[in-house]
Structure formats: structure tokens, C-alpha cells
Design a protein around this motif. Structure first.
Motif, mmCIF file in Angstrom:
data_model
loop_
_atom_site.group_PDB
_atom_site.id
_atom_site.type_symbol
_atom_site.label_atom_id
_atom_site.label_comp_id
_atom_site.label_asym_id
_atom_site.label_seq_id
_atom_site.Cartn_x
_atom_site.Cartn_y
_atom_site.Cartn_z
ATOM 1 N N GLN A 191 -2.388 3.160 8.242
ATOM 2 C CA GLN A 191 -3.533 4.035 9.272
ATOM 3 C C GLN A 191 -2.663 4.649 10.261
ATOM 4 O O GLN A 191 -2.672 6.117 10.391
ATOM 5 C CB GLN A 191 -4.330 2.906 9.922
ATOM 6 C CG GLN A 191 -5.344 3.578 10.976
ATOM 7 C CD GLN A 191 -5.871 2.627 11.816
ATOM 8 O OE1 GLN A 191 -5.774 1.324 11.736
ATOM 9 N NE2 GLN A 191 -6.341 2.932 13.086
ATOM 10 N N GLU A 250 0.835 -1.295 0.158
ATOM 11 C CA GLU A 250 -0.106 0.091 0.143
ATOM 12 C C GLU A 250 0.912 1.105 -0.073
ATOM 13 O O GLU A 250 1.803 1.424 0.314
ATOM 14 C CB GLU A 250 -0.825 0.065 1.343
ATOM 15 C CG GLU A 250 -2.205 0.648 0.937
ATOM 16 C CD GLU A 250 -3.173 0.414 2.043
ATOM 17 O OE1 GLU A 250 -3.642 1.480 2.546
ATOM 18 O OE2 GLU A 250 -3.636 -0.667 2.269
ATOM 19 N N THR A 251 0.545 2.442 -0.540
ATOM 20 C CA THR A 251 0.780 3.674 -0.456
ATOM 21 C C THR A 251 0.286 4.484 0.415
ATOM 22 O O THR A 251 -1.063 4.372 0.494
ATOM 23 C CB THR A 251 1.276 4.214 -1.738
ATOM 24 O OG1 THR A 251 0.015 4.575 -2.586
ATOM 25 C CG2 THR A 251 1.962 3.291 -2.749
ATOM 26 N N VAL A 252 0.677 5.323 1.269
ATOM 27 C CA VAL A 252 0.134 6.437 1.910
ATOM 28 C C VAL A 252 0.745 7.788 1.883
ATOM 29 O O VAL A 252 2.175 7.705 2.014
ATOM 30 C CB VAL A 252 -0.227 5.555 3.301
ATOM 31 C CG1 VAL A 252 0.894 5.649 4.044
ATOM 32 C CG2 VAL A 252 -1.331 6.700 3.926
ATOM 33 N N GLU A 253 0.008 8.714 1.973
ATOM 34 C CA GLU A 253 0.526 10.207 1.986
ATOM 35 C C GLU A 253 0.611 10.399 3.547
ATOM 36 O O GLU A 253 0.032 10.096 4.388
ATOM 37 C CB GLU A 253 -0.441 11.254 1.475
ATOM 38 C CG GLU A 253 0.142 12.541 1.347
ATOM 39 C CD GLU A 253 -0.868 13.529 0.647
ATOM 40 O OE1 GLU A 253 -2.179 13.218 0.040
ATOM 41 O OE2 GLU A 253 -0.794 14.759 0.756
ATOM 42 N N ARG A 254 1.897 10.973 3.822
ATOM 43 C CA ARG A 254 2.213 11.528 5.123
ATOM 44 C C ARG A 254 1.701 12.778 5.351
ATOM 45 O O ARG A 254 1.709 13.660 4.697
ATOM 46 C CB ARG A 254 3.985 11.258 5.304
ATOM 47 C CG ARG A 254 4.631 10.110 4.936
ATOM 48 C CD ARG A 254 5.955 10.143 4.855
ATOM 49 N NE ARG A 254 6.462 10.286 6.250
ATOM 50 C CZ ARG A 254 6.733 9.486 6.994
ATOM 51 N NH1 ARG A 254 6.441 8.124 6.593
ATOM 52 N NH2 ARG A 254 7.316 9.586 8.196
ATOM 53 N N PRO A 255 0.969 12.807 6.754
ATOM 54 C CA PRO A 255 0.390 14.037 7.099
ATOM 55 C C PRO A 255 1.201 15.293 6.994
ATOM 56 O O PRO A 255 0.821 16.449 6.752
ATOM 57 C CB PRO A 255 0.031 13.902 8.443
ATOM 58 C CG PRO A 255 0.531 12.655 8.950
ATOM 59 C CD PRO A 255 0.968 12.062 7.786
ATOM 60 N N ALA A 290 -0.778 7.369 8.417
ATOM 61 C CA ALA A 290 -1.608 8.716 8.076
ATOM 62 C C ALA A 290 -1.853 9.341 9.084
ATOM 63 O O ALA A 290 -2.248 10.621 9.012
ATOM 64 C CB ALA A 290 -2.835 8.092 7.290
ATOM 65 N N GLY A 326 4.737 14.003 1.967
ATOM 66 C CA GLY A 326 5.616 12.843 1.594
ATOM 67 C C GLY A 326 4.816 11.614 1.499
ATOM 68 O O GLY A 326 3.473 11.764 1.462
ATOM 69 N N ILE A 327 5.512 10.677 1.194
ATOM 70 C CA ILE A 327 4.686 9.426 0.936
ATOM 71 C C ILE A 327 5.336 8.326 1.359
ATOM 72 O O ILE A 327 6.577 8.292 1.317
ATOM 73 C CB ILE A 327 4.561 9.253 -0.672
ATOM 74 C CG1 ILE A 327 3.570 8.008 -1.199
ATOM 75 C CG2 ILE A 327 5.792 9.350 -1.423
ATOM 76 C CD1 ILE A 327 3.015 8.099 -2.424
#
Lengths: 236, 236
Positions: B59, B23-28, B62, B31-32
Motif C-alpha cells: 500500500q 506480493e508484487t506491486v507497481e511503483r507509481p 503504491a 517500476g515494480i
């Protein structure tokens, strides 16, 4: 059969955080879902809201919850966390292999456009966003999961593109783009619609803009290979 | 600057569920991150394990948790849920805009390969998987976030490709692929390495295979547009 997902997303002009969040997640009983949320306002606060919404939705879908229950649970969560004071849109597009359907679930003022075997349908019945009303029902629709189908949705920034400049987004233009291309062009369709919206806003978007596209194609290869490509903008 | 992510993934031959999850997720804070988990065994149970691991990790990231804390918390979660009886690998590659670093966190028997300004480094110190030991520490490394850098990792199925057929995966071949291409080719590199592994297994993979690549490029466009493309295999 293969599912092609295309997503294109940009920030409001001169604002470093994007208030739209989008995520894709694999469904435990087969298939894939895209979730798009547009948090109230813009900038950091909106980003936090929409990120909370799509991440909660992704988590629930990954745990096997059905889409309608996900929308309700995420609404309840946002309502509880923010005391009913912060709204967000939520659109879920799903290819559900278990039920063999394409499912779309709207709590948004933006439509879901469906190109099926017999032409284009636009689903845009009025529905409240999530997070602010005690009672909330998502609008759920479904269509058969078959090659040739394309689902398209977008956020408010696309819908309202050009408005501050006295221009109007021509829905027919978007429908023509969808009609002219095949489900395998999901990425191209998403980028093309975003480009059109950017043009209407003279490349200074008045709001965050996101386009999501899901296309169903005939299987192209013998080997079941999943491929993901992301191009992620650098720090501002 | 832009981050390019490429992921390519396939199932063990004749098994319908893939035990690797990614999975990929955006960093709050900008970044990613990419998370790759390989659940113990193969098929449905392995898929559930690895899906639980990457979704929990996504989760937490994020929500703003730092990568080392994420790996520890996900380990504790898996250990608690499965009573210490089910293991999983977990590899996290992050472009952290806030700290201006590339961070990689391993609980895997597979390496992270880093192409930086001064050549290639292979990080493959031994480390336990998550979920089975009461005590667990992830191996964390970092490098400067600058254009030209490429991070590559993969799952066990790639590492062990060819083994059942008396062939050996040639690490040097993979390193040459990485050296020959630029960070903008992240997708190509991922697909090329997967193709090489499939070839070693005569296109009947002996295990689930996943390749993840993160490349840092110079900014290519004036507009900060995020683009995601997914090609997702159909029901089996």
C-alpha cells in the motif's frame, strides 16, 4: 484443485502510463482474488485513480472483508477522495475457499464470461462505475468452485478494440477461444485475447487494454507450491 | 528493458497456512517491487502477521513512499499493533525506473544475492527483524538498473533446509544456479532453488519456504505488454 491466473495488459498507444490497474491478493480464509480497475481517462491521472482503487480493494480483501463490502467501501473512498468527480470501473474475480464458490463482482461496462460445466454464460447487466454516484451497488454473482471453470473479464480497451478503425470486436471469437482451451491455459487465454484486441487496433491500441482470466484445474502436484511469474515492461 | 519476476512458495509440512507472504506491486513513478515477509512462528498467526506486513508495504509503495520509509513505517505499524511482541522479516526488491536503480531493503536473516556485471555479491550483514525493537533500521543497498542483473532472496525455510536431517544447504549450489541462468529465467531460478530446498528436507519442509527472483533483461517485444501468471494451490 488449483487456481490458475493469467493477466495480460498493455498501454494506450504512445501514452506511457497505463490507466488500467490490476492486482492479485491472497484471501485470509483461503483462496485468491483478482481486481481490475479502469480509471477515467488515460495517462497519469487514470493510472493514479485505478491504482488507488485496486490497492484499496486488495488491502480490504487481505483484511478479510467480503467482496460486496469491498466494492462498496472502495466506491465510498473514491467518492470521498475525488469529491464524486472521478469514476473508475472495478471488477473482482474471487476463488473463495471458505465459501467454496467462485465469486465475481462487477462495476464495469465490460462483461464477466463464465465457462462452467454446462457451457458459457456472459454476465453483462448494466451497472454504474464506482466513484461518481452517491448510491452505488455492485453486481455480485457466484458459481460453484469446481475444476473446469474459467472466468474471463477485460477492460474497455479490449471491448472497444477496432472501433476507431471501423472494425468490431467479435465476442463469439473470444468465446470460442475460451471454449477451446482448458482452465490450465489461463495465461494463454489472457494473452490470446489481448493479441486479438491488439490486432483489431493494428497494434496501436486506442485505449489501455487488460485481460484477466481465472481457471480452476484438478491438482497437478503432490506439493502445494504457489508460483508467480511477472514480465514487466521497461521504462518508456 | 524488461523486469522478470519469479516467485515460488510452499508451506511447512502438514501445516495448512503459510507463514510467509509475498506480493508484487507497481511503483507509481515506474517500476515494480517484490515484498517478502516471514511472520514469527508458523500457521495461521504467522500468516496473519506476514500478510499484514506485505499488504501495508504494498500500500505504501503504491502511494509513492520510498522503500526505506516503507520498511520503517511497516515496522512502526507492526510494533504498535502487536505491542512489540511479534516479529517478522521484511525484504523488498525494487526496480525503480525513476531513480534508475535496483534497490533492495533487508530486515531479514536471509541474504540478498546479486548477480551483476562483475560477478556475484551476497548481502547478508546482520540486521534485526521488524516489529520487536523500539529502534529499527533497514539495510538498504542499491545497484545500477541494467540488463543482465539478477536479484535473489528467500525465507528462513530455504536457508535452514535439511538442518533437521543433518544436511546443510550449500550456498555455492544456489550461486551456481544463478550464474548458470539468465535474468529471463527468473521463474525457473525461483522454482529450482525451492526444489533444491525441498529435496534437502525430503519434501517435508520443516518451515515455510519462499524464493523471490528479479531479473533485468533486454526488451524482447515491440509492444509493452505486462504479463502475470499465478498458479495457486487449492484448499487443503
Amino acid at each position: 484443485m488449483e487456481i490458475k491466473v493469467g493477466i495480460a495488459k498493455t498501454n494506450k498507444y504512445a501514452v506511457s502510463d497505463c490507466g488500467d490497474s490490476v492486482e492479485t491478493v491472497e484471501r485470509p480464509r483461503g483462496g485468491i482474488s483478482i481486481m481490475l480497475a479502469d480509471g477515467q481517462g488515460s495517462g497519469k491521472a487514470a493510472k493514479m485513480t485505478s491504482s488507488l482503487v485496486v490497492n484499496k480493494a486488495a488491502q480490504l480483501i487481505a483484511e478479510g472483508a467480503r467482496d460486496g463490502a469491498v466494492a462498496r467501501a472502495v466506491h465510498d473512498y473514491l467518492y470521498a477522495m475525488k469529491d464524486g468527480k472521478v469514476s473508475s470501473t472495478l471488477t473482482i474475480l474471487s476463488a473463495d475457499y471458505d465459501a467454496q464458490i467462485l465469486l465475481f463482482c462487477r462495476n464495469s461496462n465490460c462483461p464477466v464470461i463464465v465457462r462452467g460445466q454446462f457451457g458459457i454464460d456472459v454476465y453483462e447487466q448494466e451497472v454504474a462505475p464506482i466513484g461518481v454516484h452517491k448510491q452505488m451497488k455492485p453486481l455480485l454473482e457466484q458459481t460453484i468452485l469446481e475444476p473446469g471453470t474459467i472466468l474471463v473479464s477485460y477492460s474497455d480497451g479490449v471491448q472497444a478494440a477496432g472501433r476507431k478503425r471501423g472494425k468490431v470486436m467479435d465476442r463469439e471469437h473470444i468465446i470460442k477461444i475460451i471454449e477451446k482451451h482448458s482452465p490450465g491455459d489461463a495465461t494463454f487465454i489472457a494473452e490470446f485475447i489481448l493479441e486479438y484486441a491488439l490486432e483489431l487496433d493494428d497494434y496501436r491500441p486506442g485505449d489501455d487494454m487488460t485481460v484477466i482470466v481465472m481457471g480452476v484445474t484438478e491438482t497437478e502436484t503432490d506439493h502445494k507450491i504457489e508460483k508467480i511469474s511477472v514480465s514487466f515492461p521497461g521504462p518508456s
